[in-house]
Design a protein around this motif. Structure first.
Motif, short mmCIF file in Angstrom:
data_model
loop_
_atom_site.label_atom_id
_atom_site.label_comp_id
_atom_site.label_asym_id
_atom_site.label_seq_id
_atom_site.Cartn_x
_atom_site.Cartn_y
_atom_site.Cartn_z
N GLY A 14 0.83 -1.21 0.00
CA GLY A 14 0.00 0.00 0.00
C GLY A 14 0.86 1.26 0.00
O GLY A 14 0.66 2.16 -0.82
N ASP A 30 -6.16 0.31 -4.27
CA ASP A 30 -5.84 -0.76 -3.33
C ASP A 30 -6.90 -1.84 -3.58
O ASP A 30 -8.03 -1.73 -3.11
CB ASP A 30 -5.93 -0.16 -1.92
CG ASP A 30 -6.12 -1.21 -0.82
OD1 ASP A 30 -5.92 -2.41 -1.08
OD2 ASP A 30 -6.48 -0.81 0.30
N SER A 33 -9.04 -3.60 -0.89
CA SER A 33 -10.24 -2.97 -0.33
C SER A 33 -11.50 -3.47 -1.02
O SER A 33 -12.58 -3.47 -0.42
CB SER A 33 -10.13 -1.44 -0.37
OG SER A 33 -10.17 -1.00 -1.70
N ARG A 36 -12.22 -6.73 0.72
CA ARG A 36 -12.67 -6.40 2.08
C ARG A 36 -14.10 -5.88 2.04
O ARG A 36 -14.91 -6.20 2.92
CB ARG A 36 -11.74 -5.34 2.70
CG ARG A 36 -10.37 -5.90 3.09
CD ARG A 36 -9.43 -4.78 3.52
NE ARG A 36 -8.12 -5.29 3.89
CZ ARG A 36 -7.71 -5.52 5.13
NH1 ARG A 36 -8.50 -5.25 6.15
NH2 ARG A 36 -6.50 -5.99 5.36
N ALA A 37 -14.43 -5.05 1.03
CA ALA A 37 -15.79 -4.49 0.94
C ALA A 37 -16.81 -5.59 0.67
O ALA A 37 -17.92 -5.57 1.20
CB ALA A 37 -15.83 -3.42 -0.14
N LEU A 67 -15.43 1.68 -0.56
CA LEU A 67 -14.01 1.38 -0.36
C LEU A 67 -13.35 2.25 0.71
O LEU A 67 -12.30 1.90 1.22
CB LEU A 67 -13.25 1.50 -1.68
CG LEU A 67 -13.84 0.69 -2.84
CD1 LEU A 67 -12.97 0.81 -4.08
CD2 LEU A 67 -14.01 -0.79 -2.45
N ASP A 69 -14.63 3.04 3.67
CA ASP A 69 -15.15 2.77 5.03
C ASP A 69 -14.02 2.27 5.94
O ASP A 69 -13.40 1.25 5.66
CB ASP A 69 -16.26 1.70 4.92
CG ASP A 69 -17.01 1.54 6.24
OD1 ASP A 69 -16.40 1.76 7.30
OD2 ASP A 69 -18.20 1.20 6.17
N LEU A 72 -13.42 -1.41 7.11
CA LEU A 72 -12.83 -2.45 6.25
C LEU A 72 -11.47 -2.89 6.76
O LEU A 72 -10.98 -3.97 6.41
CB LEU A 72 -12.66 -1.95 4.81
CG LEU A 72 -13.89 -1.53 4.02
CD1 LEU A 72 -13.51 -1.28 2.56
CD2 LEU A 72 -14.98 -2.58 4.10
N ARG A 73 -10.81 -2.04 7.57
CA ARG A 73 -9.45 -2.37 8.04
C ARG A 73 -9.46 -3.39 9.17
O ARG A 73 -8.41 -3.91 9.54
CB ARG A 73 -8.71 -1.10 8.53
CG ARG A 73 -8.65 0.09 7.61
CD ARG A 73 -8.47 -0.19 6.15
NE ARG A 73 -7.35 -1.07 5.82
CZ ARG A 73 -7.16 -1.64 4.64
NH1 ARG A 73 -8.03 -1.45 3.65
NH2 ARG A 73 -6.13 -2.40 4.43
#
Ligand code: CDP
Length: 209
Positions: A14, A30, A33, A36-37, A67, A69, A72-73
């Motif tokens: 990243g 990225d 993401s 992840r979403a 993306l 949000d 998401l991490r």
């Protein structure tokens, strides 16, 4: 110009991708993401992220605004992301968005697991980052600590090994170095040194078009 940056979790993709994009005036995506979403949508709907029907339905609903949000991490989302990422229908549903993004405007730097192998096999430059799993787990552990959350190194290491194995062993678009990628081991490199090494490689290439 399109630059592909691939590698396992916390290998520095990243940070490197963002700096390359800024340096060359390119867009940055990225791609993690996206997965992840999809995982986040599936979890929010109360579905099992490993269920192909639920995950593909979630992938078809993804909006660019999803993306950004910060939720998401979350580590739970990362684990679920590696489950949805193993489902071929999910990967197909996300492919056109990634390729369109890469071709738009001046071009882009995309970071992920399969950019150099599947998404942009014709990328002008391909970088494959590696680092020992212990070094990567330590980076993620420090990030979690800096964010003020609870973090246990052993737990972070175990989660990372599990996710690495899933990403490397899946049948569709596994994490793998493209044969024409420049491999950079960042175990002993900080962000500045990794950027300098990547720039030497990209700067030494002849433009494809
Ligand atoms: O930030 P980190 O490197 O930990 O993970 P990420 O890049 O956000 O990716 C999360 C998960 O999405 C990965 O573990 C992969 O399973 C999946 N992924 C993928 O399959 N293909 C990509 N191009 C990007 C991510």
């Amino acid at each position: 110009m399109i630059i592909a940056v691939d590698g396992p979790a916390a290998s520095g993709k990243g940070t490197l991708a963002r700096r390359l994009a800024q340096h060359f005036g390119l867009n940055h995506l990225d791609t993690g993401s996206l997965y992840r979403a999809v995982a986040f949508r599936a979890l929010a709907a109360g579905a099992d992220p490993a269920d192909p029907d639920a995950a593909v339905a979630a992938a078809r609903q993804i909006e660019p605004s999803d993306l950004a949000d910060p939720r998401l991490r979350d580590d739970k989302v990362a684990q679920a992301a590696s489950l949805v990422a193993a489902i071929p229908g999910v990967r197909t549903a996300l492919l056109a968005f990634q390729r369109d993004f890469a071709r738009r405007g001046p071009g882009a730097v995309l970071d992920g697991r399969d950019i150099g192998t599947v998404v942009c096999p014709d990328a002008d430059a391909k970088i494959f980052l590696t680092a020992t799993v212990e070094a990567r787990a330590l980076r993620r552990f420090k990030e979690l600590q800096a964010a003020g959350g609870p973090a246990i190194y052993e737990r972070v290491l175990q989660d990372m090994m599990l996710r690495d194995a899933r990403d490397r062993e899946r049948r569709t678009a596994p994490l793998q170095r493209a044969s024409d990628a420049f491999e950079l081991d960042t175990t002993a490199l900080d962000a500045d040194a990794a950027f300098a090494a990547a720039l030497r490689y990209v700067g030494g290439l002849k433009p494809r078009r």
